[in-house]
Structures are given as C-alpha cells and as structure tokens.
Design an enzyme around this catalytic site. Structure first.
Site, mmCIF file in Angstrom:
data_model
loop_
_atom_site.group_PDB
_atom_site.id
_atom_site.type_symbol
_atom_site.label_atom_id
_atom_site.label_comp_id
_atom_site.label_asym_id
_atom_site.label_seq_id
_atom_site.Cartn_x
_atom_site.Cartn_y
_atom_site.Cartn_z
ATOM 1 N N ARG A 1 -16.921 4.461 10.292
ATOM 2 C CA ARG A 1 -16.926 5.412 9.172
ATOM 3 C C ARG A 1 -17.719 4.823 8.007
ATOM 4 O O ARG A 1 -17.168 4.086 7.172
ATOM 5 C CB ARG A 1 -15.485 5.726 8.757
ATOM 6 C CG ARG A 1 -14.793 6.654 9.773
ATOM 7 C CD ARG A 1 -13.357 6.875 9.432
ATOM 8 N NE ARG A 1 -12.614 5.633 9.521
ATOM 9 C CZ ARG A 1 -11.559 5.325 8.786
ATOM 10 N NH1 ARG A 1 -11.105 6.155 7.891
ATOM 11 N NH2 ARG A 1 -10.940 4.177 8.942
ATOM 12 N N LYS B 1 -8.050 -9.815 22.264
ATOM 13 C CA LYS B 1 -7.204 -10.352 23.357
ATOM 14 C C LYS B 1 -7.298 -9.528 24.624
ATOM 15 O O LYS B 1 -7.337 -10.061 25.721
ATOM 16 C CB LYS B 1 -5.753 -10.464 22.908
ATOM 17 C CG LYS B 1 -5.184 -9.125 22.536
ATOM 18 C CD LYS B 1 -4.007 -9.218 21.632
ATOM 19 C CE LYS B 1 -3.850 -7.902 20.924
ATOM 20 N NZ LYS B 1 -4.186 -7.860 19.561
ATOM 21 N N VAL C 1 -5.081 -14.865 19.922
ATOM 22 C CA VAL C 1 -3.687 -15.172 20.274
ATOM 23 C C VAL C 1 -2.938 -15.695 19.046
ATOM 24 O O VAL C 1 -3.306 -16.722 18.475
ATOM 25 C CB VAL C 1 -3.617 -16.243 21.397
ATOM 26 C CG1 VAL C 1 -2.172 -16.531 21.764
ATOM 27 C CG2 VAL C 1 -4.387 -15.776 22.623
ATOM 28 N N GLY D 1 -2.581 -14.719 15.866
ATOM 29 C CA GLY D 1 -3.168 -14.672 14.518
ATOM 30 C C GLY D 1 -3.624 -16.006 13.994
ATOM 31 O O GLY D 1 -4.509 -16.649 14.554
ATOM 32 N N ILE E 1 -2.170 -18.855 13.878
ATOM 33 C CA ILE E 1 -1.644 -20.108 14.444
ATOM 34 C C ILE E 1 -2.694 -20.801 15.311
ATOM 35 O O ILE E 1 -3.185 -20.210 16.278
ATOM 36 C CB ILE E 1 -0.382 -19.848 15.302
ATOM 37 C CG1 ILE E 1 0.643 -19.032 14.514
ATOM 38 C CG2 ILE E 1 0.219 -21.156 15.788
ATOM 39 C CD1 ILE E 1 1.850 -18.596 15.344
ATOM 40 N N ASP F 1 0.585 -6.268 24.805
ATOM 41 C CA ASP F 1 -0.057 -7.182 23.863
ATOM 42 C C ASP F 1 0.304 -8.629 24.204
ATOM 43 O O ASP F 1 -0.569 -9.501 24.298
ATOM 44 C CB ASP F 1 0.410 -6.809 22.437
ATOM 45 C CG ASP F 1 -0.121 -7.741 21.380
ATOM 46 O OD1 ASP F 1 -1.265 -7.561 20.944
ATOM 47 O OD2 ASP F 1 0.616 -8.680 20.990
ATOM 48 N N LYS G 1 -2.016 -11.987 25.766
ATOM 49 C CA LYS G 1 -2.010 -13.324 25.152
ATOM 50 C C LYS G 1 -1.530 -14.371 26.162
ATOM 51 O O LYS G 1 -2.052 -15.493 26.201
ATOM 52 C CB LYS G 1 -1.121 -13.309 23.907
ATOM 53 C CG LYS G 1 -1.702 -12.420 22.796
ATOM 54 C CD LYS G 1 -0.684 -12.123 21.710
ATOM 55 C CE LYS G 1 -1.262 -11.237 20.617
ATOM 56 N NZ LYS G 1 -0.250 -10.735 19.680
ATOM 57 N N GLY H 1 -1.880 -9.677 11.013
ATOM 58 C CA GLY H 1 -2.196 -9.392 9.610
ATOM 59 C C GLY H 1 -3.627 -9.765 9.292
ATOM 60 O O GLY H 1 -4.221 -10.646 9.922
HETATM 61 N N1 HSE Z 1 0.624 -6.109 17.275
HETATM 62 C C1 HSE Z 1 0.639 -7.541 17.356
HETATM 63 C C2 HSE Z 1 1.985 -8.077 16.900
HETATM 64 C C3 HSE Z 1 -0.426 -8.215 16.539
HETATM 65 O O1 HSE Z 1 2.865 -7.308 16.518
HETATM 66 O O2 HSE Z 1 2.161 -9.266 16.943
HETATM 67 C C4 HSE Z 1 -1.760 -8.164 17.180
HETATM 68 O O3 HSE Z 1 -1.758 -8.817 18.414
#
Ligand code: HSE
Length: 441
Positions: free
Chosen positions: A48, A106, A133, A135, A137, A202, A206, A305
């Site tokens: 967009r 991922k 994987v 965020g 960390i 998800d 990972k 985040g």
């Molecule tokens: N939706 C994922 C979580 C974050 O709640 O950890 C992105 O992998």
C-alpha cells in the site's frame, strides 16, 4: 571506514519493517561504526504505497518488489513480508542478482530452507534469519556458532507468545480457553484469526528450524508432529496443579537415546513448576537447550513485536554487511549429519491420563491390565468418586462413576496410543477425559 554505503532493500514495511527502517535511520552512525561502512536504505517495497510512513523518504517506496531486488546494486535484501510467495521468489531472485538476504520468514524457512540455503551458496551470499524464531531472543546464532563445537541433545521451548499468554491466563485465573483467548485478542496478542498460533503451526515452523540447526539435519515443517492447545481445559490445569505442574505449549526437538535419529514435535504438555520454563509468563518466549558439554542453557525474552524482532533483523544486517566488506560469508546450512526424523510413535515420554470409569469392583485391575498388556508402566494412580452426594458409589450393588487419573513411567507414544485405544473399548471406561504428556523431568 569505507565511505561508499552498503545498500539495503527492505521488502515489507509493517510492524517489523517500519522498526527496521526507523532504527537504521536513528542509529545510522553506530551501525556504520560497527560495520565499517554506512548502510543506506535504497528502496522499500510495500503493498500500500499511499500509507503514510513516518521517517521514510517517499521516493524510496515502491510496489515493484521484483524490480527492487533485480536492481543489481543492492547489497542486502531484508525480507519481512512473511508467507511463502512472493517471498520465496523474491529471495531467490535477490541471490541471483548478487544480494545477501536477511529474513524473518519462519514459514518459508521451515518449508524450503534447504533450497534457499542452496541458492545462497550458489551465489556466494549469506542467508541469515535470527528473527524467524522467537523474535529478539538470540537462538539461531548461538546454535549455529556458539554451540558449533558441542553436541546438542535436546531443545525444549516456548516459542509462541500468544499461546503462552492464553495458557498463563488459564493457569493464573482459572479461565477457560475461550475466555483467555478473548482477552488475548482484546489486548492485541492474538490475531483476528488465531489459527496459526493456537493450532501450533507457528511453533511447528520454529521447531523445524531449531531442530535442523541443532542436529545438523534437514527437518521440514512436515516432519514436525503438531497438536494445538484449543482443547486444554480448566480441569487439565487443576490436574496439573495436583501434580505440581503447569501446562505449556512446547516445541520439543530431541535426539533419540541411541543418537541415531531425531524427533520434533509441538503439543501442550504438563511441566513441573520447578522447571525454568514453568515460570515463563505472559507472551514471553524461552528456549531450553541441553547439550553434552555446555549442559543446560536457557534463552529468554520477547518472542514477537516490531521492535524486538527488528533487533534480531538488525543484528543479522550488521553481520551480513561485515561479511560483504570482508568478501566472506557466514555459516551456511549444516545438514551433514542427515539423521532420520522419526515419527511421533517413537517419542518416549510420560503421560497423565484422566479416565471416567464405572466405580465397581475390578475396574482398577482391568485398567491396569490394559496398561501392562501394552508395556506401559504405571507410576501413580489416583481415584476420585464423582457425584458422590447422590449415590453410594462403590458399594456392593450400586454403580457410581469415578475419575481415575493414571500417570505413567516413560513409554513410547505408540504404546500409549495402543493403550488408550484398548481402554476406550472397555465397557467400564465411560470416557477418556484427557491425555497430556508430562515433560521436563
Ligand atoms: N504469533 C507469534 C507469537 C509471533 O505469538 O509468538 C510470530 O511468530
């Protein structure tokens, strides 16, 4: 320091991409000093283009991601659009046109990591994906580099913040699944469609990535056994509490005892309150790594985040840029061990089984016989009468119902499955209320 900047193309400018762009601008001098050359945002591909993007020169915005990665003067492509296509084609094209790639994707890495690594190797470029994987960390680099001289036997982690928030809420307030999910949605932790999180997709992606790196073996998403957490109930938490446990959605990657194969799985499990993972609250993530020489390591922090994920992306960006200046590449895929990935039936663990049974003489013996016939050894049994106020449950000539909780010693998932199938066939077993694996002991 080199004055000619390294050029970065950003694919995607959502929650993570906009933070990457912001930090690249606000920390430009520090990044240049750490890399040894300035880094310049050379283009930002978005869906967009009319959306206002604070701090980003509108001249950099394009909807033509393909043209951007084909420019030929791009040093690093940062892919934060997610999903399989067009991300896969864009990354492959980026390698063909001489760029290195930093990705947070991922799903794509769990499905096609081997092909992407091969494309990177063919072009002599880097593929880094710390942000894919958990965020912020640091996990991929510690496993790929810091533990490169060790032998990892087990990776046990909470790698999904949304589900950890929901389970933590259920544990601390006694709420049911739906009530806890509604709160997670209201607070912005759960997406409008929470399927990928609550059904474990998800976390499974990972787990595939972590298992592949930890065991130097290709592990794809399809190799990961996956069970979601939508059926965990308040009564499961009550049972867990009686055992001195809580319930977490765990990603578990293990080397078999004989070392000849590996397994990867995601499912809810009871874990003792004394285990470090039990105290991971809210939307935080944590991964527990057990290796031969280092022993037990725990990695903890925000697993999602914009800003935390951007931190991981930028760490990769700095590493990849340094490699480019050195004319080198970092570690690529390491799959030399090529261990077979065993099916879930081969996994060995303990189980907590809750049965609704007829409360009359001989039932306990019948149930115990079924366990014995399948080679599953019982550790503890607890029986509790149900609806005792209205029946003289257990007395001669009456037949009440009881709840029977069996906790087993370690057994294979296949043996447990056979046991449960046979239990369901007993007239005296009215129902199997829940089956939960017990981990982390
Ligand atoms: N939706 C994922 C979580 C974050 O709640 O950890 C992105 O992998």
């Amino acid at each position: 320091m080199r004055t000619r900047p390294l050029k970065v193309a950003l694919l995607g400018c959502g929650v993570v991409g906009s933070e990457v762009a912001r930090i690249m601008t606000t920390h430009a001098d520090d990044l240049a000093a750490r890399i040894g050359a300035p880094v310049e945002l050379a283009g930002v591909a978005v869906r967009r283009p009319d959306k206002v993007r604070e701090g980003i020169d509108p001249a950099l915005i394009t909807t033509d991601a393909t043209a951007l990665v084909k420019r030929g003067d791009i040093d690093v492509v940062v892919e934060v659009i997610g999903g399989i296509e067009p991300a896969r084609t864009l990354i492959t094209t980026a390698f063909e046109h001489g760029a290195s790639v930093v990705s947070a994707n991922k799903a794509l890495l769990a499905q096609d990591g081997a092909a992407l690594h091969a494309a990177a190797e063919r072009s002599g470029r880097d593929l880094y994906y710390e942000a894919a994987v958990a965020g912020a960390i640091p996990l991929i680099r510690p496993l790929r580099e810091s533990l490169a001289g060790d032998k990892v036997n087990r990776v046990l982690g909470i790698v999904n913040g949304t589900t950890n928030f929901i389970l933590d809420k259920m544990d601390s307030t006694g709420a049911g699944y739906q009530e806890a999910l509604d709160e997670a949605t209201a607070l912005g932790y759960a997406e409008a469609d929470p399927t990928a999180d609550v059904e474990g997709f998800d976390a499974a992606a990972k787990a595939a990535i972590l298992a592949g790196i930890a065991f130097h073996t290709r592990v794809r998403l399809d190799d990961v056994h996956r069970e979601g957490m939508t059926e965990v109930t308040a009564s499961d938490f009550a049972s867990a509490k009686q055992m001195g446990c809580t319930i977490k959605l765990l990603a578990i990657c293990e080397r078999a005892a004989d070392g000849a194969s590996v397994t990867a799985r995601v499912h809810p499990a009871m874990i003792p309150l004394s285990h470090p993972l039990a105290s991971v609250r809210g939307a935080y993530n944590a991964v527990f790594v057990e290796s031969e020489a280092a022993g037990r390591l725990m990695f903890y922090g925000p697993g999602a985040g914009g800003s935390p994920t951007a931190s991981a992306v930028l760490g990769d960006l700095v590493a990849v840029c340094r490699n480019r200046l050195d004319g080198a590449t970092g570690p690529g895929e390491s799959a030399y061990a090529a261990l077979p990935v065993s099916p879930m039936g081969d996994v060995v663990t303990r189980y907590h089984i809750s049965l609704d049974v007829a409360d009359k003489p001989g039932v306990l013996a019948q149930v115990a016989t079924v366990f014995a016939e399948h080679g599953v050894s019982i550790d503890t049994v607890r029986q509790q009468g149900k609806d005792q106020s209205s029946s003289r449950s257990g007395e001669a000539g009456t037949e009440g119902e009881a709840s029977l909780v069996v906790v087993t010693h370690r057994a294979t998932d296949a043996a447990l499955g056979g046991t449960v199938e046979a239990l369901r066939k007993l007239d005296t077993v009215r129902g199997v209320a829940s089956i939960m694996r017990v981990e982390g002991e």
